[in-house]
Write a protein that holds these residues in place. Sequence first.
Motif, short mmCIF file in Angstrom:
data_model
loop_
_atom_site.label_atom_id
_atom_site.label_comp_id
_atom_site.label_asym_id
_atom_site.label_seq_id
_atom_site.Cartn_x
_atom_site.Cartn_y
_atom_site.Cartn_z
N LEU A 8 0.91 -1.41 0.16
CA LEU A 8 0.06 -0.09 0.01
C LEU A 8 0.77 1.11 -0.01
O LEU A 8 1.63 1.58 0.72
CB LEU A 8 -1.02 0.11 1.17
N VAL A 10 -0.35 4.19 1.06
CA VAL A 10 -0.44 4.51 2.34
C VAL A 10 -0.98 3.45 3.43
O VAL A 10 -2.08 2.82 3.16
CB VAL A 10 -1.70 5.61 2.26
N GLN A 12 -1.51 3.04 6.35
CA GLN A 12 -2.51 3.28 7.35
C GLN A 12 -4.05 3.01 6.70
O GLN A 12 -5.03 2.95 7.36
CB GLN A 12 -2.65 4.68 7.73
N ALA A 13 -4.27 3.04 5.45
CA ALA A 13 -5.28 2.63 4.61
C ALA A 13 -5.58 1.15 4.73
O ALA A 13 -6.83 0.84 4.14
CB ALA A 13 -5.20 3.16 3.23
N ASN A 14 -4.97 0.34 5.26
CA ASN A 14 -5.18 -0.97 5.40
C ASN A 14 -6.69 -1.22 5.91
O ASN A 14 -7.44 -2.28 5.46
CB ASN A 14 -4.21 -1.91 5.90
N ALA A 16 -9.23 0.59 6.37
CA ALA A 16 -10.24 1.23 5.51
C ALA A 16 -10.44 0.13 4.37
O ALA A 16 -11.78 -0.02 3.78
CB ALA A 16 -10.10 2.35 4.99
N LEU A 17 -9.43 -0.25 3.76
CA LEU A 17 -9.71 -1.14 2.57
C LEU A 17 -10.40 -2.44 2.95
O LEU A 17 -11.06 -3.19 2.23
CB LEU A 17 -8.21 -1.37 1.72
N ASP A 18 -9.86 -2.97 4.00
CA ASP A 18 -10.53 -4.14 4.55
C ASP A 18 -12.11 -3.86 4.80
O ASP A 18 -12.82 -4.98 4.57
CB ASP A 18 -9.91 -4.76 6.04
N GLN A 19 -12.49 -2.65 5.54
CA GLN A 19 -13.68 -2.54 5.79
C GLN A 19 -14.61 -2.49 4.37
O GLN A 19 -15.50 -2.73 4.28
CB GLN A 19 -13.86 -1.12 6.37
N LEU A 20 -13.88 -1.74 3.37
CA LEU A 20 -14.58 -1.67 1.97
C LEU A 20 -14.91 -2.91 1.49
O LEU A 20 -15.85 -3.20 0.85
CB LEU A 20 -13.71 -0.71 1.23
N LEU A 57 -13.54 2.96 -5.36
CA LEU A 57 -12.59 4.00 -5.19
C LEU A 57 -12.08 4.90 -6.10
O LEU A 57 -11.62 6.02 -5.89
CB LEU A 57 -11.04 3.00 -5.01
N SER A 64 -13.05 13.71 -4.59
CA SER A 64 -12.37 14.42 -4.06
C SER A 64 -11.71 15.45 -5.09
O SER A 64 -11.54 16.43 -4.57
CB SER A 64 -11.42 13.44 -3.50
#
Length: 70
Positions: A8, A10, A12-14, A16-20, A57, A64
């Motif tokens: 990744l 970022v 720290q996005a791990n 959020a990606l799992d949640q998604l 995404l 954004s």
Amino acid sequence: MANNNNQLVVPQANAALDQLKYEVASELGIAIPQDGYMGNMATRDAGSIGGNITRRLVQIAEQSLAGQFK
């Protein structure tokens, strides 16, 4: 994301990606094992999840970017 060789940009996005991943699978009616191992999942189901995650995404990125140029 168990046993994933992708790095990744970022880290720290791990979470959020799992949640998604779980949200998209739930919306599609596909059960993801809680241990995260998807080796027994049909290729079609895994592809559906990945494709929908990618669409979402891209949509988030477009929103954004649109917000930056208003």
